[in-house]
Design a protein around this motif. Structure first.
Motif, PDB file in Angstrom:
ATOM      1  N   UNK B  16      23.923  14.717  40.120  1.00  0.00           N
ATOM      2  CA  UNK B  16      23.454  14.097  41.368  1.00  0.00           C
ATOM      3  C   UNK B  16      24.566  13.245  41.990  1.00  0.00           C
ATOM      4  N   UNK B  17      25.191  12.410  41.193  1.00  0.00           N
ATOM      5  CA  UNK B  17      26.185  11.475  41.744  1.00  0.00           C
ATOM      6  C   UNK B  17      27.472  12.188  42.154  1.00  0.00           C
ATOM      7  N   UNK B  18      27.986  13.000  41.263  1.00  0.00           N
ATOM      8  CA  UNK B  18      29.298  13.586  41.535  1.00  0.00           C
ATOM      9  C   UNK B  18      29.233  14.850  42.379  1.00  0.00           C
ATOM     10  N   UNK B  24      31.938   9.325  44.501  1.00  0.00           N
ATOM     11  CA  UNK B  24      33.303   8.819  44.335  1.00  0.00           C
ATOM     12  C   UNK B  24      33.985   8.641  45.691  1.00  0.00           C
ATOM     13  N   UNK B  25      33.833   9.640  46.541  1.00  0.00           N
ATOM     14  CA  UNK B  25      34.484   9.599  47.853  1.00  0.00           C
ATOM     15  C   UNK B  25      33.997   8.403  48.677  1.00  0.00           C
ATOM     16  N   UNK B  39      35.639   8.973  36.883  1.00  0.00           N
ATOM     17  CA  UNK B  39      35.822   8.706  35.453  1.00  0.00           C
ATOM     18  C   UNK B  39      35.012   7.479  35.014  1.00  0.00           C
ATOM     19  N   UNK B  40      35.109   6.432  35.824  1.00  0.00           N
ATOM     20  CA  UNK B  40      34.362   5.209  35.503  1.00  0.00           C
ATOM     21  C   UNK B  40      32.854   5.461  35.597  1.00  0.00           C
ATOM     22  N   UNK B  41      32.441   6.173  36.635  1.00  0.00           N
ATOM     23  CA  UNK B  41      31.020   6.511  36.789  1.00  0.00           C
ATOM     24  C   UNK B  41      30.511   7.213  35.540  1.00  0.00           C
ATOM     25  N   UNK B  42      31.217   8.232  35.127  1.00  0.00           N
ATOM     26  CA  UNK B  42      30.773   8.988  33.962  1.00  0.00           C
ATOM     27  C   UNK B  42      30.747   8.135  32.708  1.00  0.00           C
ATOM     28  N   UNK B  43      31.735   7.265  32.593  1.00  0.00           N
ATOM     29  CA  UNK B  43      31.793   6.443  31.400  1.00  0.00           C
ATOM     30  C   UNK B  43      30.664   5.407  31.381  1.00  0.00           C
ATOM     31  N   UNK B  44      30.344   4.824  32.526  1.00  0.00           N
ATOM     32  CA  UNK B  44      29.209   3.887  32.587  1.00  0.00           C
ATOM     33  C   UNK B  44      27.913   4.616  32.259  1.00  0.00           C
ATOM     34  N   UNK B  45      27.737   5.819  32.829  1.00  0.00           N
ATOM     35  CA  UNK B  45      26.507   6.575  32.543  1.00  0.00           C
ATOM     36  C   UNK B  45      26.387   6.873  31.053  1.00  0.00           C
TER      37      UNK B  45
END
Lengths: 598, 598
Positions: B16-18, B24-25, B39-45
Motif C-alpha cells: 500500500x505505502x510503496x 516515499x516520493x 528503506x526507513x519505511x520498511x524498517x519501521x514496519x
C-alpha cells in the motif's frame, strides 16, 4: 428501569394469532385442537407472559454474572435457577405442547411458539433447559417404543427429568458422518454406548433428578457416513423397577465450556463409557429421528433470536424515551428541559424501527409456521397436511437463520442506542448481544440453514416446496392488489419476480457448476426473508387498515403497526435487489482464490 | 495455533505505502519528512510488526481473562502489561509521530497509521493506553503554552507519564454542551477543576508514574452550551521544581466499569475535586482544541476495528485451512482424508473474502488519509495543505465508522467460520467480537460520525470537501477507463453518479425538512464507504495488474490481490444501489411514529 423490565408482547401476539391468522377458526376445524378457542389462547398467552416476566426475567442477569460452576463432575446452576425451574415445571409449561396420553398439555404449536419467544426473551439460559426437554420429548413420542414413551415422557413433561441432544464430537460438528461414538448391541436388546460428545447444552446440571441424553452413535458394523448413524436414549440414571431414579449409568461430564454468553446454560463435554442406551427408531436411521428434534429446536432457536431482539428493543426504546441529549434538528422539542429525548433524532429512530420492523415480521412468520406445524400434526385432511409439511420444510431453515441474524442485529442496534451505557453490564444490553450470538451458530450454523434452504429445499427439491409458498403469495397479491395495501402488494409482486428469476438462474447454473448453490445460499436466504417479511407486513397492515377503517378504540396500536410496516417497506425492503445482484455474480469469484493464499 | 499467532500484515502495508501510494516520493518532497525513504519505511514496519507480534499479542488473552482490578482507588492492570508497556515506551513507539523538538520521533502519520493498526490488532487494551498519550500529546503540542509543552511532552513521549481525555459526564455524552464540570480561575493563572467524568479510558492504572488528564470544563461565567467549554490539563501528580512527580492533585478514581470487552483497559469514573488545572488553548474554545485529539483518536479507533477484523481473519483463515469437515460440492478434494478442508465450501470462502475485501480496502484508505494528514502537517504548499485538510475533514468520520462497522462485522464472521469453537474462549475469536464492539460506540458513536459526514461535511459544507474527493476519483476514472481496471472504473463511475444524485436529493430535501440529514446519514456513510473502497480496490488492482504484466516473482501476492478485489466488485459493491434507494425514501417514514408508541 432495570434489566428485568421485560414485558411479554401479549397484545402483539393476540393481534397476530387472533386478527391476522384467525387461529381459532383453524383450531376449531381440527379434532385435536377443537377446544382451543380465542379465550383459551388469550389466557395461555397472559399466563405465559407472567411466567416470563415474573419468574424467568428477574434471574437473567445473575445467571450471566454467576454462570454455571463445574466441580468434580457436578454442575451447579446460578442461584435461583433451581427453584424457578421447579415452579416452571409445576406449572406444566415443559409439556405445553406435549402428548396428552403421557401427561402433556396438548396445546397447539402456534401457542408454544409464542410461549417460547417469551421465555427465550426473558432468560435464554434457563429457557434452554426446558425447550430441550420439550424437543427431546417430541423425538421420543414420534420414534421411540411405547415402553420408552411410557417410562420417560411423563417425567420429561413434568420436569422431574430433563433431556439433551448429543450430536457434536470434537472432530465432527456440521459433518456428523464422521462421529466415532459407538453403540454395541447387548443380548437384552439394549446397547453399550461409548464416546465423547462436546457442546452439549444441559449435559449436566442440578435442576432435575435425572438427565436423558439422546445420543447419535454408530453400530460396530454401520455403513460409513451419515447413513450409519443410529439414535439412542441414554439416561444419566437408569430407571428402577418403579420407574424412578435407579443405578447410575456410564455417563459423566468432563468439563463445561467458558463461553461468550449464555453463561447460565451449562455447555458440557459428555463422556459415555459403556453406558446403557436404548435404540430410538430404526438402526441407521438415527439422523432422521434426531431431525425431528432438530427441526423443532431450529424454530425454537430462531425464537431465541427473535425474543432477545425484542428484549433489547424494549430497553432501548425505554432508554431513548427517557434519556435527554441534544436537540431536535427542527429546533427544541422540549424547550423547558436541558435537552430533548433521544427520540427526536432520526438516526435513533432508524435503529429502533429497524429492530421493531424485523421483530414484528418475524413474530408473524413464527406464528405462520406454528400454524403449518399444527396442520401437519392435527389436520384430518391429508392434502392440507402434505401442503403444510412442504411449507414447514421450506420455512424451518429460514426461521432459524433469519430470526437469529436479525435478532443479533437487533441486539447490536439496541446496544448502540445506549451508547457507552450499552457497553457496560449495568443495562443488560451487552448480555443480550452475547446471548444472542450463539443462536446464529448452534442447531446448525446459519450458513448450514442457508445451504439446506437453497439446496435441499429449492434447487434439488422435487416436491414444489417453494412453488407452494409462491402460489399462496400470488393469491394474496391477486386479492389485494387494488386494496388498502396496494403499495406492499406491488413491492411483493416485483420481489417475487426477482426471486423467481434468481432461483431459475441458480437452478440452471448449478447443473454446470456445483459451487453455485453454496455461493448463493446466504444472500438467497436473506432475499427470501425480505420477501416473507414483506408478505407478513402486507397481511398485518391490511388487518390494521381494516380495523382503522371500521373504527376502533385501539387506534394507536393499529396506526403504529401501519407506520412500522411502512418503514419496513420503504427502508428495509429495497435491499432485495442488491442481494439478487450479488447472487447473480455467481460462484467463480468466490472459488478463484487458491486455498494456500487465504 | 494459538491466539497469539497474530502476524502483522507488513507485506500488505509495504504494498500500500510503496506501490499503491508511492509514499516515499511524497515524503521526499516535504522538508519535515525528507529523510523518510522506502528503506526507513520498511524498517519501521518490520520493527513495529515485531513489537505487535512478540510483545503485545502474547498478552492479549490474559488481559481479557484477568482484566483490570480496582481496589481502594487504585487500578491494577493485568499481569505482564506493566513490563510490556515499559519496553514499548523505551522503544520510542509512543512518540513515534511526536514533535522532535520535545523528544518525539517525528515520523509521518502514514507510518503511524500502519503501526497503530498493528498494535490495535495485537492487543487493543494495552495499545489504548499508548494511543491516548499520543493523541493527548498532539493536542498539547498544537494548543498548549510552551511551558506546558516543555513540562509534559517529553514525559508523555517517553512513556513515563500517560494521558487521558475527559469529556463524558453521566448526563452528557454526545451532548457535551450540558457538562457540569467547573473550572475556577486562581490568582496564579491556574484553575481549580471540580466535577465527575465517566467512561475515562486509562483514567487510573499502574503503567506510568503520572497520568495527565485533558479535561473539558466550564468557567463560572461561561456561556451555555458547547461555546462555553474550555480545555484544561490536570495532572494526577503536580510536577515538582525539577519537573518530576510532586504533590498529589485533587484527582481520584471512583470505580471502574464492568464491560463487555476490552477488559485490560481501565474504564474509570474520575472525580475532580478542586484539582489544579492549566488552561490549554483559549477560554471557551476548548471543544475545538479537544477535537485535535478527537480527530486523531477517531482515525486510531477506526484502526482498532480494522486491526481486530484482520486478527479475526487470520485465525479464521488458518482454522478453515486446517479443519476438515464435509466434502466439496464438486466431489472429494482430499479423498485420502476423512473430509475436505472448510475452504472447499463456497460459503466459508464468502465469509473470509468479505472480511478480507473490506480489511484490505480499509487499510489502503487509512494510508490514504495518513498521507493527507502528512500533507496538512508537513507540506510547504498552502494550496495542497488546504486541499488535504478538506479531504481529512471529509474522510475522518468515514474511517472511524466504516472501519469499525466493517471490523465488527469481520469479527462476527471470523467467529462464525469457527462454528461452536468460535463461541468459546479457547480460540480468541469471541474476544475479538467483544473488543471490537466498543469501537463503534466510543470516540463519538458511529451514528454521530455519519451525522458529522452528512451534515457538516456534505450538506452544510461550503468548502467543497466532497467535490474535492469526487474530482480526484473522476480524474482517476478518466485516466483508467480503457485500462486494465476498466470494470472497476465503470462501477465507480456509475456509483459516483448515484452518489451525486443522492447527495443533491438530500441537500434539496433538507432545505424544507430538517430531519432529512439525520434520516439519511448512516446509509449515506455506508454508500460513501462502498465508493471509497471501490476506488481503493481499483487503485490496488491496477498496481497488481501492472506488476503481473511486467513480470514478478511475487505473482501469488498480486493475483490474490486481484481476486479479492474482484470479489469486492462483484459481491459487495452492488449494495450501494439499495442504500441509495433506502435514502431516497426520505425521513417522513422515520419520523411518523409517535414518541409514546415506541
Amino acid at each position: 428501569m432495570t434489566v428485568s423490565d421485560y414485558k411479554a408482547p401479549v397484545r402483539d401476539m393476540k393481534f397476530v394469532l387472533n386478527e391476522v391468522f384467525n387461529v381459532e377458526q383453524l383450531l376449531a376445524s381440527m379434532p385435536g385442537t377443537a377446544e382451543v378457542n380465542a379465550e383459551l389462547i388469550n389466557s395461555v398467552l397472559e399466563e405465559a407472559g407472567k411466567v416470563a416476566e415474573g419468574l424467568l426475567a428477574p434471574l437473567n442477569r445473575q445467571g450471566d454474572e454467576i454462570g454455571c460452576q463445574f466441580d468434580g463432575g457436578k454442575v451447579t446452576t446460578p442461584g435461583g435457577f433451581k427453584d424457578a425451574y421447579r415452579t416452571f415445571a409445576e406449572g406444566g409449561w415443559i409439556g405445553l405442547a406435549g402428548d396428552p396420553q403421557y401427561g402433556g398439555q396438548g396445546m397447539p404449536k402456534t401457542l408454544a411458539v409464542c410461549f417460547e419467544e417469551m421465555i427465550m426473551a426473558a432468560n435464554s439460559s434457563l429457557a434452554l433447559y426446558a425447550v430441550l426437554s420439550a424437543g427431546a420429548s417430541l423425538a421420543i413420542s414420534r420414534h421411540a417404543s411405547d415402553d420408552l414413551k411410557q417410562a420417560y415422557l411423563p417425567k420429561l413433561y413434568d420436569g422431574s427429568w430433563s433431556a439433551t441432544m448429543c450430536l457434536t464430537e470434537p472432530h465432527a460438528g456440521t459433518d456428523l458422518g464422521m462421529i466415532k461414538t459407538r453403540a454395541v448391541p447387548q443380548s437384552d436388546g439394549s446397547y453399550k454406548v461409548s464416546g465423547t460428545k462436546i457442546f452439549i447444552t444441559g449435559g449436566e446440571h442440578d435442576l432435575s433428578e435425572n438427565i436423558i441424553h439422546l445420543v447419535l452413535a454408530k453400530l460396530p458394523d454401520a455403513p460409513a457416513g451419515p447413513r450409519g448413524i443410529s439414535l439412542f436414549l441414554v439416561p444419566k440414571f437408569l430407571p428402577d423397577g418403579d420407574g424412578n431414579v435407579g443405578d447410575s449409568n456410564g455417563v459423566s461430564c468432563g468439563s463445561i465450556e467458558h463461553k461468550m454468553g449464555l453463561k447460565g446454560s451449562a455447555t458440557c463435554v459428555m463422556n459415555f463409557d459403556d453406558a446403557t442406551g436404548y435404540l430410538v427408531g430404526e438402526i441407521n436411521k438415527g439422523l432422521a429421528c434426531m431431525f425431528t428434534m432438530m427441526n423443532y429446536e431450529r424454530l425454537t432457536i430462531g425464537l431465541q433470536g427473535l425474543g432477545l431482539g425484542d428484549a433489547s428493543y424494549q430497553t432501548a426504546a425505554a432508554y431513548a424515551r427517557e434519556r435527554i441529549q441534544g436537540r431536535s434538528p427542527a429546533g427544541p422539542a422540549q424547550p423547558d428541559k436541558a435537552a430533548d429525548s433521544l427520540l427526536v433524532h432520526p438516526d435513533v429512530r432508524r435503529m429502533l424501527l429497524n429492530m421493531r420492523a424485523n421483530t414484528e415480521a418475524g413474530r408473524a412468520l413464527a406464528a405462520y409456521v406454528g400454524n403449518q406445524l399444527d396442520i401437519v400434526y392435527f389436520h384430518p385432511d391429508e392434502e392440507r397436511q402434505a401442503r403444510a409439511a412442504k411449507l414447514v420444510a421450506l420455512l424451518t431453515p429460514i426461521t432459524k437463520a433469519a430470526f437469529t441474524d436479525r435478532g443479533f442485529e437487533a441486539c447490536v442496534l439496541g446496544q448502540q442506542v445506549l451508547g457507552g451505557h450499552g457497553y457496560v453490564r449495568e443495562w443488560g444490553q451487552e448480555q443480550h448481544v452475547r446471548d444472542a450470538r450463539i443462536a446464529q451458530i448452534y442447531e446448525g450454523t446459519n450458513g448450514i440453514q442457508a445451504l439446506d434452504l437453497m439446496g435441499r429445499k429449492v434447487v434439488f427439491d422435487r416436491e414444489g416446496m417453494l412453488e407452494e409458498m409462491l402460489d399462496e403469495m400470488r393469491q394474496f397479491i391477486d386479492q389485494e392488489k387494488d386494496g388498502r395495501v396496494a403499495a406492499f402488494v406491488a413491492a411483493l409482486d416485483n420481489a417475487l419476480d426477482c426471486l423467481v428469476r434468481t432461483t431459475d438462474l441458480i437452478r440452471q447454473a448449478n447443473t454446470e457448476n456445483p459451487h453455485e448453490v453454496g455461493a448463493a445460499s446466504v444472500p438467497y436466504l436473506d432475499l427470501m426473508t425480505l420477501i416473507l417479511y414483506c408478505y407478513m407486513w402486507a397481511r398485518m397492515v391490511k388487518v390494521a387498515e381494516d380495523a382503522l377503517a371500521a373504527g376502533t378504540e385501539d387506534s394507536d396500536f393499529y396506526r403504529a403497526k401501519i407506520q412500522v410496516g411502512c418503514y419496513f417497506l420503504d427502508r428495509i425492503m429495497p435491499r432485495y435487489k442488491s442481494l439478487a445482484e450479488e447472487i447473480s455474480a455467481g460462484s467463480d469469484v468466490v472459488m478463484a482464490l487458491d486455498e494456500a493464499l487465504f
